[in-house]
Enzyme design. Structure first.
Site, PDB file in Angstrom:
ATOM      1  N   CYS A 132       0.830  -1.209   0.000  1.00  0.00           N
ATOM      2  CA  CYS A 132       0.000   0.000   0.000  1.00  0.00           C
ATOM      3  C   CYS A 132       0.863   1.257   0.000  1.00  0.00           C
ATOM      4  CB  CYS A 132      -0.918  -0.016   1.222  1.00  0.00           C
ATOM      5  SG  CYS A 132      -1.883   1.485   1.391  1.00  0.00           S
ATOM      6  N   CYS A 135      -0.366   4.101   2.290  1.00  0.00           N
ATOM      7  CA  CYS A 135      -0.111   3.886   3.722  1.00  0.00           C
ATOM      8  C   CYS A 135       1.367   4.116   4.062  1.00  0.00           C
ATOM      9  CB  CYS A 135      -0.466   2.460   4.137  1.00  0.00           C
ATOM     10  SG  CYS A 135      -1.964   1.810   3.411  1.00  0.00           S
ATOM     11  N   ASP A 136       2.274   3.637   3.215  1.00  0.00           N
ATOM     12  CA  ASP A 136       3.682   3.562   3.616  1.00  0.00           C
ATOM     13  C   ASP A 136       4.628   4.451   2.810  1.00  0.00           C
ATOM     14  OD1 ASP A 136       2.920   1.590   5.426  1.00  0.00           O
ATOM     15  OD2 ASP A 136       3.140  -0.002   3.943  1.00  0.00           O
TER      16      ASP A 136
END
Ligand code: NAP
Length: 304
Positions: A132, A135-136
């Protein structure tokens, strides 16, 4: 006994829930994580009608959730372990031991990222291996990262990651990309994105964190090393159907088979969104399939 249980609060589940709860049919949505499904993994959505400037995945998800709750729908957080049948009754067994019963079940459990299943992948998840970018991505400021895949998600994520990373290597197993043309153009015009085609990842190297990749050319089998700090795996989706217990029919890849009314092979069990076998996986199609499932679920309830 519930009237309708929907498994999954992505765009199809929420849209089915909006339709049903607006018609005053008691509806419970069960969601494992946060409402929104894969919309939460998308930074900006530009092809959902009604938002001329685009809308963030988070905001669209939150708007759908609020719209559902406004009509009195309920959301329960938890994970379904398996479903069972008792005549017309559908039984939903939760991982926490809770047992729910319903007349109508709508499966809208979506899909998750496929794994590459290569050496180093499992050991280095969270240490440079990610599924993701939204997200990261921010952890990779001024670093070198790779993205694996040639579909819409891989291209969108590569473009997104250029905000943080120095270089983004897009690794794809064929010379031709699968992604939409406009995404291909945008990626090709971005100087930070370097295409490594046609290659597959043989190994992800590193002890405490990702240090590099071993790649193999799929045509001449040449092996090369690539130094990267992170790898984002965007190699397609697998349906979230672990709990269906062989009850509803799927294709060989696990996607649920439905007809144009979103009916499965079991009367009173419907399915919609990314969990079904179909030809177009988009937020707009998921939302519309949710509405169709809800409409025919109501018809089914009327005839019980
Ligand atoms: P996808 O379209 O299925 O693409 C997966 C990519 O990963 C393909 O390029 C595939 O290669 C590659 N791949 C699969 N298995 C691999 C393996 N083991 N090793 C290396 N590469 C592998 O998946 P997606 O990009 O996640 O998209 C899923 C659906 O959502 C699609 O229908 C897409 O159109 C839709 N979507 C739309 C948008 C948008 O409209 N903006 C954004 C995101 C997703 P091959 O091409 O060789 O098969």
């Amino acid at each position: 006994m519930e009237k309708v249980i929907i498994i999954g609060a992505g765009p199809s589940g929420l849209s089915a829930g909006i339709f049903l709860s607006r018609d005053k049919i008691p509806t419970l949505i069960i969601e494992k994580f946060s409402p929104g499904g894969n919309m939460l993994l998308t930074e900006i959505i530009e092809n959902y009608p009604g938002f001329p400037d685009g809308i963030s995945g988070f905001t669209l998800a939150d708007n759908m959730r609020k719209q559902y709750l406004r009509f009195g729908g309920e959301i329960k957080t938890g994970e379904v372990e398996k479903i069972e049948l008792n005549g017309n009754e559908k039984i939903v067994k939760m991982k926490n031991g809770e047992i729910l019963k319903t007349d109508v079940l709508i499966i809208a459990s979506g899909s998750s990222r496929k794994k590459l299943s290569v050496k180093g992948e499992e050991e280095l998840v969270g240490k440079g291996v990610s599924y993701c970018a939204i997200c990261d991505g921010a952890f990779f400021k001024n670093k070198e990262v790779a993205v694996v895949g040639g579909g819409d998600s891989a291209l969108e994520e590569s473009i997104y990651l250029t905000r943080f990373a120095n270089s983004v290597y897009l690794i794809h197993r064929r010379e031709k990309l699968r992604a939409k043309k406009y995404l291909q153009e945008e990626a090709k015009n971005n100087k930070k994105i370097k295409f490594i085609l046609p290659y597959i990842v043989k190994e992800i190297k590193g002890k405490e964190k990702v240090e590099g990749l071993v790649l193999e050319n799929t045509l001449n089998h040449e092996i090369i090393d690539l130094k990267v700090d992170g790898i984002f795996i965007s190699a397609g989706q697998k349906p979230n159907t672990d709990f269906i217990n062989g009850i509803v029919k799927t294709d060989n890849n696990g996607f649920i088979i439905v007809n144009e009314k979103m009916e499965t092979n079991i009367p009173g069990i419907f399915a919609c969104g990314d969990v079904i076998k179909k030809s177009l996986y988009q937020i707009i199609t998921a939302a519309s399939e949710g509405m169709i499932a809800a409409f025919f679920a109501e018809k089914y309830l009327e005839n019980l």
